[in-house]
Scaffold this motif. Structure first.
Motif, mmCIF file in Angstrom:
data_model
loop_
_atom_site.group_PDB
_atom_site.id
_atom_site.type_symbol
_atom_site.label_atom_id
_atom_site.label_comp_id
_atom_site.label_asym_id
_atom_site.label_seq_id
_atom_site.Cartn_x
_atom_site.Cartn_y
_atom_site.Cartn_z
ATOM 1 N N SER A 86 61.226 89.032 41.850
ATOM 2 C CA SER A 86 60.585 89.942 42.802
ATOM 3 C C SER A 86 60.722 89.415 44.219
ATOM 4 O O SER A 86 61.028 88.254 44.444
ATOM 5 C CB SER A 86 59.110 90.102 42.439
ATOM 6 N N HIS A 126 58.854 107.204 30.278
ATOM 7 C CA HIS A 126 57.849 106.733 31.232
ATOM 8 C C HIS A 126 56.464 107.232 30.826
ATOM 9 O O HIS A 126 55.480 106.980 31.512
ATOM 10 C CB HIS A 126 58.181 107.225 32.645
ATOM 11 N N ASN A 143 57.424 96.839 27.371
ATOM 12 C CA ASN A 143 57.403 97.139 28.796
ATOM 13 C C ASN A 143 58.703 96.640 29.419
ATOM 14 O O ASN A 143 58.988 95.443 29.430
ATOM 15 C CB ASN A 143 56.196 96.474 29.461
ATOM 16 N N ASN A 158 62.769 92.454 31.796
ATOM 17 C CA ASN A 158 63.855 92.438 32.773
ATOM 18 C C ASN A 158 63.576 91.347 33.795
ATOM 19 O O ASN A 158 62.636 91.449 34.582
ATOM 20 C CB ASN A 158 63.951 93.803 33.453
ATOM 21 N N GLY A 179 58.574 102.349 31.061
ATOM 22 C CA GLY A 179 58.847 101.862 32.402
ATOM 23 C C GLY A 179 58.901 103.037 33.363
ATOM 24 O O GLY A 179 59.164 104.166 32.943
ATOM 25 N N PRO A 180 58.673 102.806 34.657
ATOM 26 C CA PRO A 180 58.695 103.905 35.620
ATOM 27 C C PRO A 180 60.092 104.476 35.811
ATOM 28 O O PRO A 180 61.094 103.818 35.510
ATOM 29 C CB PRO A 180 58.185 103.242 36.913
ATOM 30 N N SER A 181 60.158 105.692 36.308
ATOM 31 C CA SER A 181 61.438 106.330 36.575
ATOM 32 C C SER A 181 62.235 105.491 37.575
ATOM 33 O O SER A 181 61.688 104.973 38.551
ATOM 34 C CB SER A 181 61.233 107.737 37.133
ATOM 35 N N ASN A 185 59.753 96.299 32.471
ATOM 36 C CA ASN A 185 59.651 95.366 33.596
ATOM 37 C C ASN A 185 59.290 93.950 33.155
ATOM 38 O O ASN A 185 59.569 92.994 33.871
ATOM 39 C CB ASN A 185 58.628 95.879 34.616
ATOM 40 N N ILE A 233 70.363 95.456 38.518
ATOM 41 C CA ILE A 233 69.478 96.451 37.917
ATOM 42 C C ILE A 233 68.810 95.841 36.688
ATOM 43 O O ILE A 233 67.629 96.044 36.431
ATOM 44 C CB ILE A 233 70.272 97.716 37.517
ATOM 45 N N LYS A 275 65.888 101.817 32.833
ATOM 46 C CA LYS A 275 65.798 102.078 31.390
ATOM 47 C C LYS A 275 67.027 102.834 30.873
ATOM 48 O O LYS A 275 67.558 102.504 29.816
ATOM 49 C CB LYS A 275 64.543 102.897 31.065
ATOM 50 N N CYS A 285 63.756 102.566 37.035
ATOM 51 C CA CYS A 285 63.686 101.106 36.893
ATOM 52 C C CYS A 285 64.902 100.512 36.179
ATOM 53 O O CYS A 285 65.103 99.301 36.210
ATOM 54 C CB CYS A 285 62.405 100.699 36.174
#
Length: 204
Positions: A204, A181, A195, A200, A36-38, A197, A18, A42, A40
């Motif tokens: 990818s 977010h 950010n 982290n 960051g998006p839900s 992402n 994660i 955080k 991800c």
């Protein structure tokens, strides 16, 4: 004084990381946003930095020492859902006193005195969150991690709660990591925005 996460990695099972080799640093008195998006990771990072979870690799330090769960924790985490972070069997007077006696500044947090004798299920989410915020902002607190702490609230209550947090943080030189977010929300009060992402290092 700085709150730092150094080379943090975490996963719940063998399905994949994660968080991987993540570094983040906040100085006392600084207000930093983490966007960051839900889903991800955080919230997982927030729990690690507040000592609720242990990283599988890396460490979290406060000053030059590893954070410890002993005594009152100088890094306080304010959760998104206040009803999950209060004892349903306690009257609110007990909740507010859990982090130290704050009854002398109830009005600063928009808390009515008669709410102290109520139970959590007798208050709205916004009213409960005021108690959780006040409890976290003890004189012993050095850093606040606000994990989507106003997402479930209306816009007026959001503004009121952030105003309370920022005013007290300035007075007490408390560092804030605001996790969200919602970029526009963070841009309103953060000195800088990170950010998630980008820091982290998961391939990818």
């Amino acid at each position: 004084m700085r709150l730092e996460a150094k080379k943090i990695s975490f996963r719940y099972d063998a399905n994949g990381w994660i968080i991987k080799d993540l570094d983040i640093s906040i100085k006392q008195g600084e207000v930093v946003g983490l966007i960051g998006p839900s889903g991800c990771g955080k919230s997982t990072l927030a729990r690690i930095m507040a000592g609720y979870e242990k990283p599988l690799t890396g460490q979290v330090t406060l000053g030059d020492k590893s954070i410890s769960a002993k005594g009152y924790h100088p890094v306080q985490l304010i959760f998104q859902h206040p009803e999950k972070s209060v004892n349903p069997r306690w009257q609110m007077r007990n909740t507010i006193n859990e982090g130290g006696n704050h009854t002398g500044r109830l009005a600063d947090f928009g808390i009515e005195k008669d709410w102290l004798s109520r139970w959590p299920n007798e208050l709205s989410a916004g009213e409960l969150q005021r108690f959780c915020v006040s409890r976290a902002l003890s004189p012993k607190t050095r850093f606040i991690i606000a994990d989507e702490m106003t997402t479930m609230l209306d816009a007026i209550t959001q503004a009121q709660i952030y105003k309370m947090v920022l005013e007290t943080a300035r007075k007490q030189s408390i560092g804030i990591l605001a996790v969200s977010h919602n970029l526009s929300l963070l841009q309103n009060f953060c000195e800088r925005i990170i950010n998630f992402n980008r820091i982290n290092k998961i391939s990818s």
